[in-house]
Write an enzyme that holds these catalytic residues in place. Structure first.
Site, PDB file in Angstrom:
ATOM      1  N   HIS A 238      42.408  40.279  47.689  1.00  0.00           N
ATOM      2  CA  HIS A 238      41.756  39.042  48.113  1.00  0.00           C
ATOM      3  C   HIS A 238      42.813  37.944  48.209  1.00  0.00           C
ATOM      4  O   HIS A 238      43.933  38.095  47.722  1.00  0.00           O
ATOM      5  CB  HIS A 238      40.691  38.619  47.091  1.00  0.00           C
ATOM      6  CG  HIS A 238      41.270  38.245  45.756  1.00  0.00           C
ATOM      7  ND1 HIS A 238      41.755  39.178  44.864  1.00  0.00           N
ATOM      8  CD2 HIS A 238      41.475  37.029  45.174  1.00  0.00           C
ATOM      9  CE1 HIS A 238      42.223  38.572  43.787  1.00  0.00           C
ATOM     10  NE2 HIS A 238      42.083  37.271  43.952  1.00  0.00           N
ATOM     11  N   ASP A 240      43.013  33.696  47.267  1.00  0.00           N
ATOM     12  CA  ASP A 240      42.274  32.695  46.502  1.00  0.00           C
ATOM     13  C   ASP A 240      41.771  31.601  47.434  1.00  0.00           C
ATOM     14  O   ASP A 240      42.493  31.154  48.332  1.00  0.00           O
ATOM     15  CB  ASP A 240      43.166  32.075  45.425  1.00  0.00           C
ATOM     16  CG  ASP A 240      43.469  33.043  44.298  1.00  0.00           C
ATOM     17  OD1 ASP A 240      42.829  34.107  44.249  1.00  0.00           O
ATOM     18  OD2 ASP A 240      44.343  32.728  43.467  1.00  0.00           O
ATOM     19  N   HIS A 294      46.460  39.458  47.301  1.00  0.00           N
ATOM     20  CA  HIS A 294      46.886  40.035  46.026  1.00  0.00           C
ATOM     21  C   HIS A 294      45.742  40.794  45.372  1.00  0.00           C
ATOM     22  O   HIS A 294      44.585  40.666  45.774  1.00  0.00           O
ATOM     23  CB  HIS A 294      47.443  38.955  45.094  1.00  0.00           C
ATOM     24  CG  HIS A 294      46.500  37.823  44.822  1.00  0.00           C
ATOM     25  ND1 HIS A 294      46.235  36.817  45.736  1.00  0.00           N
ATOM     26  CD2 HIS A 294      45.751  37.516  43.729  1.00  0.00           C
ATOM     27  CE1 HIS A 294      45.378  35.958  45.223  1.00  0.00           C
ATOM     28  NE2 HIS A 294      45.055  36.364  44.001  1.00  0.00           N
ATOM     29  N   ARG A 304      44.805  44.599  29.573  1.00  0.00           N
ATOM     30  CA  ARG A 304      45.435  43.452  30.224  1.00  0.00           C
ATOM     31  C   ARG A 304      44.452  42.290  30.231  1.00  0.00           C
ATOM     32  O   ARG A 304      43.262  42.469  30.510  1.00  0.00           O
ATOM     33  CB  ARG A 304      45.858  43.787  31.660  1.00  0.00           C
ATOM     34  CG  ARG A 304      46.572  42.630  32.358  1.00  0.00           C
ATOM     35  CD  ARG A 304      47.196  43.061  33.685  1.00  0.00           C
ATOM     36  NE  ARG A 304      47.965  41.967  34.247  1.00  0.00           N
ATOM     37  CZ  ARG A 304      47.516  41.128  35.185  1.00  0.00           C
ATOM     38  NH1 ARG A 304      46.288  41.289  35.685  1.00  0.00           N
ATOM     39  NH2 ARG A 304      48.267  40.153  35.636  1.00  0.00           N
TER      40      ARG A 304
END
Length: 362
Positions: A238, A240, A294, A304
């Site tokens: 996607h 941002d 990204h 994570r």
């Protein structure tokens, strides 16, 4: 404190703890995407081959030394133009405060699922703030291997502390102070990027809402260990929608950027904040600043956690379109006028109109 019924999908944390060897099919990525997913991101992050995400030292961003200041500004502009994402070091936010923010977020996700459910959001009712497992309708229709906590953190008069975690006790003070300092950093960054476009230094900040209307929202992403990381994504590909996005993480790799037609793994740089240029600035700059595609990968060995802070314009007040100063006969407008709300809808329900802002997915 907000309570709501949990949606139909189980929390990913619970799936990971159940001891399953294979992930449910709803989490398996489409066939055409699987060929690009790395099963061992921890090993990949150690590789020194290929392009590397730029690291920008902000120590002299406000320096009285003109040469040092100009050098910093040029490097920031170049990274925003070439990559649209960078590691920021010497950014001015105390390491002690960042450690508190990370500790508070980690402690929240270490609470029993039953306690976290007290903060569950209700996406069916349009309430996305709170604890959840899928933020919105995504492009693929597949589920992502993550749980999250999402809330508005600044300005203070637009936050709702009743939905913020009360455990651990430092969550509210640490997050509030971090949001305040990050907002001040955003002003400085926007000033440099304005100057980089040949505009007055306050222009971009004004165009995205200014001191009163620019909204700052935080999404803590919790990516549990995944038994089949080569089949899943923590966050699908996607861009941002924000003006700027600032990201902290727990030094476990996972972020990948689509640069020069291939996926590049971001290194873990100590004491840095990752900053993305979002769609909003790409539109205002007529594509001079890049909003890079990204995604987030997962792994078998380590949990994570990332803290993504989105600086966004108001949904209806401002029409996003290339600024007149960025347009010419040679460079006509690349993006149609839209409110931020219209841009959100455009992103969430897929781009099918062949706009120039369409980006490849894989």
């Amino acid at each position: 404190m907000v309570t709501s019924a949990m949606g139909p999908s189980p929390r990913v944390e619970e799936l990971a703890r159940s001891g399953l060897d294979t992930i449910p099919k709803d989490y398996v990525r489409p066939e055409e995407e699987l060929k690009s997913i790395i099963g061992n991101i921890l090993a990949e992050e150690k590789s020194s081959e290929g392009p590397q995400l730029p690291t920008i030292d902000l120590e002299e961003m406000d320096s009285r030394d003109e040469e040092g200041r100009k050098k910093c500004h040029e490097e920031l502009k170049k990274a925003a133009t070439d990559w649209g994402v960078m590691h920021l070091i010497n950014h001015g936010i105390p390491e002690e405060l960042i450690d508190r923010v990370k500790a508070a977020g980690k402690e929240f996700f270490e609470l029993p699922v039953e306690e976290k459910e007290a903060y569950a959001n209700d996406q069916a009712a349009g309430n996305v703030q709170g604890y959840g497992s899928k933020l919105a309708n995504n492009a693929s229709g597949q589920l992502e291997w993550e749980d999250y906590f999402f809330h508005c953190v600044y300005p203070e008069h637009k936050t709702d502390l009743s939905i913020w975690p009360t455990k651990p006790p430092d969550y509210i003070p640490a997050t509030s102070e971090y949001a305040k300092q990050l907002r001040a950093l955003a002003t400085k960054i926007l000033s440099v990027l304005s100057i980089g476009l040949g505009l007055e230094k306050g222009r971009l900040e004004k165009e995205v809402g200014g001191a009163e209307d620019l909204i700052v929202q935080m999404k803590i992403n919790f990516y549990p260990k995944c038994p089949q990381p080569e089949l899943a994504l923590g966050w699908e590909a996607h861009t941002d929608v924000s003006a700027l996005t600032f990201i902290l993480h727990n030094m476990v790799p996972g972020l990948q950027l689509f640069y020069e037609d291939k996926w590049v793994t971001a290194k873990c740089v100590p004491n840095s904040i990752i900053m993305h240029i979002g769609d909003t600035l790409e539109i205002l700059s007529n594509g001079k600043y890049k909003s890079i595609l990204h995604r987030g990968l997962v792994n078998k060995e380590k949990v994570r956690i990332s803290w993504a802070v989105f600086c966004e314009p108001p949904k209806e007040k401002i029409v996003l379109q290339p600024l007149p100063e960025t347009v010419s006969e040679v460079e006509p407008p690349r993006f149609p006028p839209r409110t931020f709300a219209q841009h959100l809808k455009h992103k969430l329900f897929r781009k099918t109109d062949g706009d120039l802002d369409e980006k490849p997915t894989y």
